[in-house]
Enzyme design. Structure first.
Site, mmCIF file in Angstrom:
data_model
loop_
_atom_site.group_PDB
_atom_site.id
_atom_site.type_symbol
_atom_site.label_atom_id
_atom_site.label_comp_id
_atom_site.label_asym_id
_atom_site.label_seq_id
_atom_site.Cartn_x
_atom_site.Cartn_y
_atom_site.Cartn_z
ATOM 1 N N CYS A 84 2.787 -3.780 -5.365
ATOM 2 C CA CYS A 84 3.778 -4.674 -4.776
ATOM 3 C C CYS A 84 5.209 -4.407 -5.216
ATOM 4 O O CYS A 84 6.132 -4.445 -4.395
ATOM 5 C CB CYS A 84 3.403 -6.129 -5.028
ATOM 6 S SG CYS A 84 3.541 -6.691 -6.752
ATOM 7 N N HIS A 121 3.901 -11.209 -8.384
ATOM 8 C CA HIS A 121 3.843 -10.589 -7.059
ATOM 9 C C HIS A 121 5.228 -10.580 -6.410
ATOM 10 O O HIS A 121 5.898 -11.607 -6.340
ATOM 11 C CB HIS A 121 2.854 -11.321 -6.153
ATOM 12 C CG HIS A 121 2.766 -10.737 -4.787
ATOM 13 N ND1 HIS A 121 2.507 -9.397 -4.562
ATOM 14 C CD2 HIS A 121 2.937 -11.287 -3.559
ATOM 15 C CE1 HIS A 121 2.505 -9.160 -3.266
ATOM 16 N NE2 HIS A 121 2.772 -10.282 -2.634
ATOM 17 N N ASP A 141 6.297 -9.630 3.141
ATOM 18 C CA ASP A 141 5.461 -9.167 2.035
ATOM 19 C C ASP A 141 4.926 -7.793 2.410
ATOM 20 O O ASP A 141 4.033 -7.671 3.233
ATOM 21 C CB ASP A 141 4.326 -10.154 1.806
ATOM 22 C CG ASP A 141 3.554 -9.868 0.538
ATOM 23 O OD1 ASP A 141 3.752 -8.776 -0.042
ATOM 24 O OD2 ASP A 141 2.756 -10.717 0.112
#
Length: 303
Positions: A84, A121, A141
């Protein structure tokens, strides 16, 4: 083609150093590039379906740099994926270069858990050329593995769908007393809480600190476990160590469409054929050796 009207904000994500043409070629993006919602939707889809989620460098206990030049060498020119912090950092530079307003965010991975998880995250809040008029902003995302093929509006009850996958965002408290958002994916006909986020602005140095923890801490799942995912229309492939599996949007939470065990020796082949990750001979051998060592350690512990 980049719209010359792209804004001139001071870049903090390295957008001024991004090789946009190489990136667009890598993800197969064609057409006019401008900071509007239609371009954002197509870039999000192209990025997520091109770059697999993978933690090979952390698994091999190598430094995980978020330097943009390093990320471009690895993910754009080297045709690898990333996890991520790498994915969000690269995507932020892309969006910044195109002219979007980009703010880093940190979220807490829940995957159905009600426990308080650390903010590990990376995600992005994005404003488009239309935002000044309509006041809308978007949660993007790019590096959750089983995450978003489409940006979702930061609005209570907002939904988005692409490629058979559906998402929902609701207001909620990621931790007691916090004002934030809960992100859900539709799995087997039920909404499944994937992660939570607040809108506290984060900058690259915040990602650097969190990235160091996630990639090196002995209790981090990414420092001791091979984890690879690739999301596409209607199907997600996953490699957890030597367990290869897949699920679809209608697969119930906790189940897989299919699962099989593979030999350590064929992991590099699976990485190439299923996930599009081609390792050189040295890296392929290193991955096989680490997996084999883990299996020997597990056998000793079980004896």
């Amino acid at each position: 083609m980049l719209d010359d009207r792209a804004n001139t904000r001071t870049p903090i994500w390295g957008g001024d150093r991004l090789d946009l043409d190489a990136y667009l070629e890598r993800v197969g993006f064609r057409g006019r590039v401008e900071p509007g919602i239609d371009t954002l939707r197509e870039l999000q889809y192209a990025h997520v379906t091109t770059f697999p989620f993978e933690n090979l460098d952390a698994f091999l206990r190598r430094p995980m740099s978020l330097d943009l030049d390093t990320l471009q060498d690895k993910m754009v020119r080297g045709r690898r994926g990333g996890y991520c912090f790498e994915q969000a950092s690269l995507f932020a530079a892309v969006l910044e270069r195109v002219g979007f307003s980009v703010t880093g965010l940190l979220g807490r991975v829940q995957k159905g858990s009600t426990a308080v998880r650390p903010p590990t995250h990376a995600m992005l809040r994005v404003e488009t050329a239309e935002s000044a008029a309509d006041g809308r902003s978007w949660l993007c995302d790019a590096g959750f593995g089983e995450g978003q093929l489409a940006p979702i509006e930061l609005a209570d009850g907002a939904t988005a769908a692409r490629g058979g996958w559906s998402y929902r965002l609701t207001r909620g408290a990621p931790v007691p007393g916090a004002d934030g958002w809960l992100f859900h994916g539709l799995r087997g006909g039920e909404w499944f809480h994937l992660h939570s986020v607040t809108l506290d602005p984060r900058v690259p140095v915040d990602y650097t600190v969190a990235n160091h923890y996630v990639s090196t801490h002995p209790r981090s799942p990414f420092s001791g476990r091979l984890w690879v995912q690739r999301l596409g229309d209607g199907l997600l492939h996953q490699l957890d160590g030597t367990t290869l599996s897949a699920f679809q949007p209608d697969t119930p939470v906790g189940e897989m469409e299919w699962t099989r065990q593979i030999a350590t020796s064929v992991v590099p082949e699976v990485l190439a054929e299923v996930f599009g990750i081609v390792l050189d001979e040295a890296d392929a051998a290193a991955v096989v050796d680490r997996l084999a060592a883990q299996q020997r350690e597990a056998a000793v512990s079980a004896a």
